[in-house]
Write an enzyme that holds these catalytic residues in place. Structure first.
Site, PDB file in Angstrom:
ATOM      1  N   CYS A 179      -4.635  -3.269   4.678  1.00 12.09           N
ATOM      2  CA  CYS A 179      -4.198  -2.662   5.939  1.00 12.09           C
ATOM      3  C   CYS A 179      -5.265  -2.692   7.039  1.00 12.09           C
ATOM      4  O   CYS A 179      -5.665  -3.752   7.468  1.00 12.09           O
ATOM      5  CB  CYS A 179      -3.683  -1.252   5.669  1.00 12.09           C
ATOM      6  SG  CYS A 179      -2.446  -0.722   6.886  1.00 12.09           S
TER       7      CYS A 179
ATOM      8  N   LYS B 131     -10.182   0.544  -0.642  1.00 12.07           N
ATOM      9  CA  LYS B 131     -10.048   0.372   0.804  1.00 12.07           C
ATOM     10  C   LYS B 131     -11.233   0.977   1.536  1.00 12.07           C
ATOM     11  O   LYS B 131     -11.607   2.126   1.304  1.00 12.07           O
ATOM     12  CB  LYS B 131      -8.756   1.035   1.261  1.00 12.07           C
ATOM     13  CG  LYS B 131      -8.451   0.863   2.738  1.00 12.07           C
ATOM     14  CD  LYS B 131      -7.148   1.587   3.090  1.00 12.07           C
ATOM     15  CE  LYS B 131      -6.727   1.344   4.516  1.00 12.07           C
ATOM     16  NZ  LYS B 131      -5.480   2.092   4.833  1.00 12.07           N
TER      17      LYS B 131
ATOM     18  N   GLU C   3       0.849  -1.196   0.000  1.00 12.05           N
ATOM     19  CA  GLU C   3       0.000   0.000   0.000  1.00 12.05           C
ATOM     20  C   GLU C   3       0.883   1.246   0.000  1.00 12.05           C
ATOM     21  O   GLU C   3       1.923   1.276   0.675  1.00 12.05           O
ATOM     22  CB  GLU C   3      -0.864  -0.012   1.266  1.00 12.05           C
ATOM     23  CG  GLU C   3      -1.811   1.157   1.392  1.00 12.05           C
ATOM     24  CD  GLU C   3      -2.543   1.163   2.743  1.00 12.05           C
ATOM     25  OE1 GLU C   3      -2.023   0.594   3.725  1.00 12.05           O
ATOM     26  OE2 GLU C   3      -3.640   1.750   2.809  1.00 12.05           O
TER      27      GLU C   3
END
Ligand SMILES: *[C@@H]1O[C@H](CO)[C@@H](O)[C@H](O)[C@H]1NC(C)=O
Ligand SMILES: *[C@@H]1O[C@H](CO)[C@@H](O)[C@H](O)[C@H]1NC(C)=O
Ligand SMILES: *[C@@H]1O[C@H](CO)[C@@H](O)[C@H](O)[C@H]1NC(C)=O
Ligand SMILES: *[C@@H]1O[C@H](CO)[C@@H](O)[C@H](O)[C@H]1NC(C)=O
Ligand SMILES: *[C@@H]1O[C@H](CO)[C@@H](O)[C@H](O)[C@H]1NC(C)=O
Length: 498
Positions: free
Chosen positions: A210, A178, A77
């Site tokens: 994440c 995300k 990321e």
């Protein structure tokens, strides 16, 4: 006679089947980010110059991966343009990414279909030139109309933190936005959590990023509803001891959910971004944790792992049930903060205990251990059952049992991050009266001031974490990290079952 032959033939077939384990070769890049200085609004040309060093490094690593016959390569990321940039200044660094469910697009061979896609073309060619699946994290700009769309930001477009996947031909096959942004004001949150998967000859993969890993949607729903046995996980993970170090938590997730988990982090140890690995339901195949001095630099990790056709969660039915007698007994010896949560603790006094226990709210943690406890090493068993409130707007519910090394000999240091320990444990057994089946087992050891995992030395079933043989390095923590998603607060769209 005939039935004997059938029997023999069947047996031979079964032997052939079970003897043949299908594997694939996975790679994750812990990428030593070239952080561009993105403080001014720049031209598109300058923006492309800013990201060039990172793309060049991806190209170099993709060629190495090819030379080692890698099937799938995951990059981190924010690996292309970095983090902590403003919404306005990052815009020229991003591109419009089409929805691969609606268009079949190979930017390497058909770049002219869509304007301004230099970065996507580079990534697509990297996949194609090296004949591998490539996973990258990039920024997606989607124009919107302030007049017609009440959610459209005032600057007339959405900006999403986006993972994209190219197949070995260079075709864009998956796009994931995300959902759980982590202090990323440069990005917009998509209205719904998307379950995004892609198919490969070595199984179905899901993708999320994440902070997403801590929440039900899409991480858990994706794995369970779509029967996903493999996850690709681009991340910019801030390594957070004692329980959320990258290698520790990501390996625990793989084991707890029964998935292959390919986690690629950026490498900036001075800012605590580090820790990558390839994890399987049975333990880590390979991982990289370079200490805060960061002398090791970035690294390409490669491992052959078994194809995992569906998630293989360990059984969780027979967890210990809450015991009302226990709850009325003395529940703890002292309290101390761990990542802003006030845990109840009991200290480990003897080299061996058949049963020590500590409770917090409805959770009681039980442990058995044998250890060579060195003087100066204080260990304690801790319990926490409640909302983690560190981020006020998003409160997530934890149930945690952890046996950990305290930072020093004071009670208040239990829960404070430390890398130092010298006591070897020859056996550990931890159970808890969890009211959730989402439990991630973690065993972390100290390796000369660095971290090491003990995963292949563990057994985890029915909510119980047991060492199969003596640990070979000093223990930092042995933990059952449970999540009770249904009690989370502050997630408008995440109140659901589980
Ligand atoms: C980044 O660029 C700005 C504007 O050119 C400059 O003022 C600043 O000092 C730079 N920061 C760093 C860390 O180089
Ligand atoms: C892909 O290969 C072509 C032909 O060898 C080369 O011109 C191009 O630079 C390569 N691109 C990438 C991104 O590796
Ligand atoms: C690549 O393209 C070829 C020809 O169109 C096709 O047969 C093949 O399935 C594609 N491979 C992948 C991995 O998509
Ligand atoms: C022990 O650790 C705590 C928390 O990290 C710290 O505040 C304290 O000063 C330390 N005490 C000693 C004696 O080193
Ligand atoms: C477990 O959680 C459910 C809600 O998900 C609750 O109704 C139930 O009372 C809890 N059981 C215990 C023993 O805490």
């Amino acid at each position: 006679m005939a039935s004997t032959w059938i029997y023999i033939t069947l047996t031979m077939l079964l032997c052939v089947e079970s003897g043949e384990s299908r594997t694939f070769r996975a790679a994750v890049l812990e990428h030593a980010l070239h952080l561009p200085n993105i403080t001014l609004a720049v031209s598109r040309q300058q923006a492309l110059a800013n990201v060039e060093p990172n793309l060049a490094e991806f190209e170099r690593q993709a060629a190495i991966a090819r030379s080692k016959s890698v099937d799938i390569l995951v990059t981190p990321e924010d690996g292309i343009y970095g983090m902590r940039v403003s919404r306005r200044t990052i815009t020229p660094h991003m591109e419009t990414i089409p929805d691969p469910r609606n268009v079949t697009w190979n930017p390497c061979t058909a770049p002219a279909d869509i304007p301004n896609v230099d970065v996507q073309r580079r990534l697509s060619c990297m996949a194609r030139n090296n004949s591998l699946y490539l996973v990258a994290n990039y920024g997606d700009i989607q124009p919107c109309s302030v007049k017609n769309d009440p959610n459209c930001p005032p600057d007339g477009h959405y900006q999403y933190n986006t993972d994209i996947v190219f197949d070995p031909n260079g075709t864009l096959i998956a796009r994931y936005r995300k959902h759980h942004l982590f202090f990323e004001s440069q990005f917009d949150k998509p209205t719904e959590a998307e379950n995004v998967v892609f198919e490969t000859p070595f199984g179905r993969f899901g993708v999320f990023t994440c902070f997403d890993i801590l929440f039900e949607k899409p991480a858990i729903s994706l794995i369970e509803d779509l029967s996903v046995g493999n996850i690709v996980f681009p991340t910019a993970w801030i390594d957070t001891l004692p329980l959320l170090a990258a290698i520790q938590f990501h390996s625990g997730f793989a084991m707890g959910m029964g998935v292959n988990f390919l986690a690629a982090n950026i490498h900036r140890p001075g800012h605590r971004f580090h820790g990558s690995g390839i994890y399987t339901p049975d333990g880590a195949a390979v991982y990289y944790y370079n200490d805060t001095l960061g002398t090791g630099g970035g690294k390409l990790l490669i491992a052959d792992i078994e194809v995992n056709d569906k998630p293989s969660r360990p059984p969780v039915e027979d967890q210990p049930k809450p015991d009302s007698k226990m709850l009325s007994a003395v529940q703890f010896e002292f309290q101390s903060y761990l990542f802003n949560d006030l845990f109840n603790f009991v200290s480990l006094r003897d080299p061996h205990a058949d049963e020590i226990k500590v409770c917090h709210n409805a959770l009681c943690c039980h442990a058995t251990y044998t250890a060579n406890l060195n003087e100066g090493d204080m260990y304690a068993l801790g319990a926490f059952d409640g909302l983690h409130t560190h981020w006020h707007e998003k409160k997530y519910y934890l149930q945690i049992c952890t046996m950990l090394k305290c930072a020093n000999s004071s009670h208040s240091s239990c829960g404070t991050p430390t890398l130092d320990a010298s006591s070897i444990f020859s056996n550990i057994d931890i159970r808890g009266t969890f009211n959730t089946t989402y439990i991630f087992p973690e065993v972390l050891m100290s390796d000369n001031g660095s971290l090491a995992l003990a995963q292949t030395q563990l057994s985890f079933k029915n909510g119980s974490l047991v060492t199969k043989n003596p640990l070979d390095l000093p223990l930092l923590s042995a933990t059952l990290f449970g999540r009770k998603y249904s009690l989370d607060k502050g997630f408008d769209d995440d109140k659901a079952s589980g």
